[in-house]
Design a protein around this motif. Structure first.
Motif, PDB file in Angstrom:
ATOM      1  N   MET A  56       0.806  -1.211   0.000  1.00  0.00           N
ATOM      2  CA  MET A  56       0.000   0.000   0.000  1.00  0.00           C
ATOM      3  C   MET A  56       0.847   1.272   0.000  1.00  0.00           C
ATOM      4  SD  MET A  56      -2.966  -1.249  -0.198  1.00  0.00           S
ATOM      5  CE  MET A  56      -3.834   0.297  -0.176  1.00  0.00           C
ATOM      6  N   CYS A  57       1.950   1.284   0.701  1.00  0.00           N
ATOM      7  CA  CYS A  57       2.699   2.531   0.913  1.00  0.00           C
ATOM      8  C   CYS A  57       3.945   2.677   0.053  1.00  0.00           C
ATOM      9  CB  CYS A  57       3.087   2.656   2.384  1.00  0.00           C
ATOM     10  SG  CYS A  57       1.667   2.709   3.483  1.00  0.00           S
ATOM     11  N   ASP A  58       4.525   1.579  -0.392  1.00  0.00           N
ATOM     12  CA  ASP A  58       5.764   1.664  -1.150  1.00  0.00           C
ATOM     13  C   ASP A  58       5.557   1.482  -2.645  1.00  0.00           C
ATOM     14  OD1 ASP A  58       7.003   1.988   1.278  1.00  0.00           O
ATOM     15  OD2 ASP A  58       7.627  -0.110   1.434  1.00  0.00           O
ATOM     16  N   GLY A  59       4.400   0.957  -3.028  1.00  0.00           N
ATOM     17  CA  GLY A  59       4.111   0.784  -4.439  1.00  0.00           C
ATOM     18  C   GLY A  59       4.872  -0.352  -5.096  1.00  0.00           C
ATOM     19  N   GLU A  60       5.345  -1.307  -4.314  1.00  0.00           N
ATOM     20  CA  GLU A  60       6.052  -2.447  -4.886  1.00  0.00           C
ATOM     21  C   GLU A  60       5.062  -3.396  -5.561  1.00  0.00           C
ATOM     22  OE1 GLU A  60       9.302  -4.326  -2.727  1.00  0.00           O
ATOM     23  OE2 GLU A  60       8.905  -2.887  -1.117  1.00  0.00           O
ATOM     24  N   SER A  61       5.566  -4.221  -6.444  1.00  0.00           N
ATOM     25  CA  SER A  61       4.693  -5.158  -7.148  1.00  0.00           C
ATOM     26  C   SER A  61       4.273  -6.289  -6.213  1.00  0.00           C
ATOM     27  CB  SER A  61       5.390  -5.734  -8.378  1.00  0.00           C
ATOM     28  OG  SER A  61       6.353  -6.684  -8.003  1.00  0.00           O
ATOM     29  N   ILE A  62       3.103  -6.823  -6.490  1.00  0.00           N
ATOM     30  CA  ILE A  62       2.577  -7.916  -5.680  1.00  0.00           C
ATOM     31  C   ILE A  62       3.463  -9.160  -5.811  1.00  0.00           C
ATOM     32  CG2 ILE A  62       0.638  -9.519  -5.472  1.00  0.00           C
ATOM     33  CD1 ILE A  62      -1.198  -7.190  -6.075  1.00  0.00           C
ATOM     34  N   THR A  63       3.970  -9.393  -7.003  1.00  0.00           N
ATOM     35  CA  THR A  63       4.819 -10.567  -7.221  1.00  0.00           C
ATOM     36  C   THR A  63       6.088 -10.489  -6.383  1.00  0.00           C
ATOM     37  OG1 THR A  63       3.962 -10.752  -9.474  1.00  0.00           O
ATOM     38  CG2 THR A  63       5.996 -11.936  -8.977  1.00  0.00           C
ATOM     39  N   ALA A  64       6.761  -9.339  -6.405  1.00  0.00           N
ATOM     40  CA  ALA A  64       7.993  -9.183  -5.629  1.00  0.00           C
ATOM     41  C   ALA A  64       7.721  -9.316  -4.132  1.00  0.00           C
ATOM     42  CB  ALA A  64       8.635  -7.831  -5.932  1.00  0.00           C
ATOM     43  N   LEU A  65       6.636  -8.705  -3.673  1.00  0.00           N
ATOM     44  CA  LEU A  65       6.297  -8.779  -2.251  1.00  0.00           C
ATOM     45  C   LEU A  65       5.953 -10.197  -1.819  1.00  0.00           C
ATOM     46  CD1 LEU A  65       4.215  -5.528  -1.855  1.00  0.00           C
ATOM     47  CD2 LEU A  65       6.373  -6.059  -0.737  1.00  0.00           C
ATOM     48  N   SER A  66       5.210 -10.905  -2.657  1.00  0.00           N
ATOM     49  CA  SER A  66       4.815 -12.266  -2.280  1.00  0.00           C
ATOM     50  C   SER A  66       6.032 -13.177  -2.176  1.00  0.00           C
ATOM     51  CB  SER A  66       3.798 -12.831  -3.270  1.00  0.00           C
ATOM     52  OG  SER A  66       4.377 -12.999  -4.538  1.00  0.00           O
ATOM     53  N   ARG A  68       9.172 -12.153  -1.458  1.00  0.00           N
ATOM     54  CA  ARG A  68      10.012 -11.737  -0.340  1.00  0.00           C
ATOM     55  C   ARG A  68       9.387 -12.082   1.013  1.00  0.00           C
ATOM     56  NH1 ARG A  68      11.086  -6.654  -1.587  1.00  0.00           N
ATOM     57  NH2 ARG A  68       9.489  -5.713  -0.304  1.00  0.00           N
ATOM     58  N   HIS A  69       8.047 -12.013   1.112  1.00  0.00           N
ATOM     59  CA  HIS A  69       7.376 -12.254   2.387  1.00  0.00           C
ATOM     60  C   HIS A  69       6.781 -13.663   2.503  1.00  0.00           C
ATOM     61  CE1 HIS A  69       7.581  -8.161   4.050  1.00  0.00           C
ATOM     62  NE2 HIS A  69       7.536  -7.777   2.796  1.00  0.00           N
ATOM     63  N   TYR A  70       7.025 -14.510   1.497  1.00  0.00           N
ATOM     64  CA  TYR A  70       6.538 -15.895   1.504  1.00  0.00           C
ATOM     65  C   TYR A  70       5.024 -15.962   1.710  1.00  0.00           C
ATOM     66  CZ  TYR A  70      11.507 -16.633   2.135  1.00  0.00           C
ATOM     67  OH  TYR A  70      12.854 -16.599   1.986  1.00  0.00           O
ATOM     68  N   VAL A  71       4.302 -15.217   0.893  1.00  0.00           N
ATOM     69  CA  VAL A  71       2.845 -15.187   0.952  1.00  0.00           C
ATOM     70  C   VAL A  71       2.328 -15.248  -0.488  1.00  0.00           C
ATOM     71  CG1 VAL A  71       2.844 -12.664   1.023  1.00  0.00           C
ATOM     72  CG2 VAL A  71       0.849 -13.884   1.813  1.00  0.00           C
ATOM     73  N   SER A  72       1.184 -15.867  -0.687  1.00  0.00           N
ATOM     74  CA  SER A  72       0.654 -15.966  -2.042  1.00  0.00           C
ATOM     75  C   SER A  72       0.110 -14.614  -2.509  1.00  0.00           C
ATOM     76  CB  SER A  72      -0.451 -17.020  -2.111  1.00  0.00           C
ATOM     77  OG  SER A  72      -1.604 -16.563  -1.443  1.00  0.00           O
ATOM     78  N   GLU A  73       0.117 -14.422  -3.811  1.00  0.00           N
ATOM     79  CA  GLU A  73      -0.408 -13.183  -4.378  1.00  0.00           C
ATOM     80  C   GLU A  73      -1.891 -13.023  -4.062  1.00  0.00           C
ATOM     81  OE1 GLU A  73       0.537 -12.621  -8.504  1.00  0.00           O
ATOM     82  OE2 GLU A  73       2.604 -13.241  -8.214  1.00  0.00           O
ATOM     83  N   SER A  74      -2.638 -14.112  -4.084  1.00  0.00           N
ATOM     84  CA  SER A  74      -4.078 -14.027  -3.810  1.00  0.00           C
ATOM     85  C   SER A  74      -4.344 -13.605  -2.370  1.00  0.00           C
ATOM     86  CB  SER A  74      -4.772 -15.355  -4.117  1.00  0.00           C
ATOM     87  OG  SER A  74      -4.234 -16.390  -3.335  1.00  0.00           O
ATOM     88  N   THR A  75      -3.491 -14.019  -1.441  1.00  0.00           N
ATOM     89  CA  THR A  75      -3.647 -13.587  -0.051  1.00  0.00           C
ATOM     90  C   THR A  75      -3.419 -12.088   0.069  1.00  0.00           C
ATOM     91  OG1 THR A  75      -2.984 -15.746   0.789  1.00  0.00           O
ATOM     92  CG2 THR A  75      -2.762 -13.885   2.299  1.00  0.00           C
ATOM     93  N   LEU A  76      -2.401 -11.570  -0.619  1.00  0.00           N
ATOM     94  CA  LEU A  76      -2.156 -10.122  -0.608  1.00  0.00           C
ATOM     95  C   LEU A  76      -3.293  -9.355  -1.266  1.00  0.00           C
ATOM     96  CD1 LEU A  76       1.659  -9.668  -1.329  1.00  0.00           C
ATOM     97  CD2 LEU A  76       0.394  -9.098   0.738  1.00  0.00           C
ATOM     98  N   LEU A  77      -3.835  -9.892  -2.336  1.00  0.00           N
ATOM     99  CA  LEU A  77      -4.956  -9.219  -3.009  1.00  0.00           C
ATOM    100  C   LEU A  77      -6.189  -9.165  -2.108  1.00  0.00           C
ATOM    101  CD1 LEU A  77      -4.590 -10.689  -6.600  1.00  0.00           C
ATOM    102  CD2 LEU A  77      -4.091  -8.351  -5.861  1.00  0.00           C
ATOM    103  N   ARG A  78      -6.456 -10.244  -1.376  1.00  0.00           N
ATOM    104  CA  ARG A  78      -7.585 -10.228  -0.438  1.00  0.00           C
ATOM    105  C   ARG A  78      -7.358  -9.227   0.689  1.00  0.00           C
ATOM    106  NH1 ARG A  78      -7.281 -15.771  -1.255  1.00  0.00           N
ATOM    107  NH2 ARG A  78      -6.119 -16.042   0.686  1.00  0.00           N
ATOM    108  N   ALA A  79      -6.135  -9.171   1.194  1.00  0.00           N
ATOM    109  CA  ALA A  79      -5.823  -8.214   2.261  1.00  0.00           C
ATOM    110  C   ALA A  79      -5.960  -6.784   1.749  1.00  0.00           C
ATOM    111  CB  ALA A  79      -4.416  -8.462   2.792  1.00  0.00           C
ATOM    112  N   ARG A  80      -5.528  -6.541   0.527  1.00  0.00           N
ATOM    113  CA  ARG A  80      -5.660  -5.193  -0.057  1.00  0.00           C
ATOM    114  C   ARG A  80      -7.130  -4.809  -0.201  1.00  0.00           C
ATOM    115  NH1 ARG A  80      -3.515  -3.975  -6.035  1.00  0.00           N
ATOM    116  NH2 ARG A  80      -5.225  -5.401  -6.475  1.00  0.00           N
TER     117      ARG A  80
END
Length: 103
Positions: A56-66, A68-80
Motif C-alpha cells: 500500500m505505501c511503497d508501491g512495490e509489485s505484488i509478485t515481488a512482495l509475495s 520476499r514475504h513468503y505469501v501468495s499473491e491471492s492472499t495479498l490481493l484479499r488483504a488489499r
C-alpha cells in the motif's frame, strides 16, 4: 506507478484513488493518518501486515512482495481489498473480520 480502479473493491473510483494516493504519500501524512494506515494494515493483513504495508505505501509489485514475504499473491490481493473496504468504515462496524492464524 499509476492508479487503476480495482474492480474487486466495492468503492467508487474517486474514493479508491484517494486511499491509493494517501497511502503512497505515507511519509507526508499527519500522525493520525499514519496511525490509521498502520492499524488497518495490522487488522487486514494479519500476519502479513508488513507485506500489506509495503504494497500500500511503497508501491512495490505484488509478485515481488509475495516472494520476499513468503505469501501468495491471492492472499495479498484479499488483504488489499479488505484494507480499501475498511478505510471508511466506522470503528467497530465489523466490516472486516480479523484474520485467524492457524498453526
Amino acid at each position: 506507478m499509476g492508479f487503476k480502479k480495482l474492480r474487486s473493491v466495492a468503492l467508487p473510483e474517486e474514493e479508491q484513488g484517494y486511499i491509493f494516493f494517501t497511502c503512497l504519500t505515507y511519509d507526508q501524512q499527519p500522525p493520525d493518518v499514519r496511525q490509521k494506515i498502520d492499524r488497518l494494515c495490522d487488522r487486514c493483513g494479519g500476519e502479513y501486515a508488513d507485506a500489506l504495508r509495503a504494497l500500500m505505501c511503497d508501491g512495490e509489485s505484488i509478485t515481488a512482495l509475495s516472494m520476499r514475504h513468503y505469501v501468495s499473491e491471492s492472499t495479498l490481493l484479499r488483504a488489499r481489498r479488505r484494507f480499501y473496504e475498511s478505510w471508511s468504515a466506522p470503528a467497530g462496524a465489523g466490516r472486516v473480520k480479523p484474520r485467524r492464524v492457524t498453526a
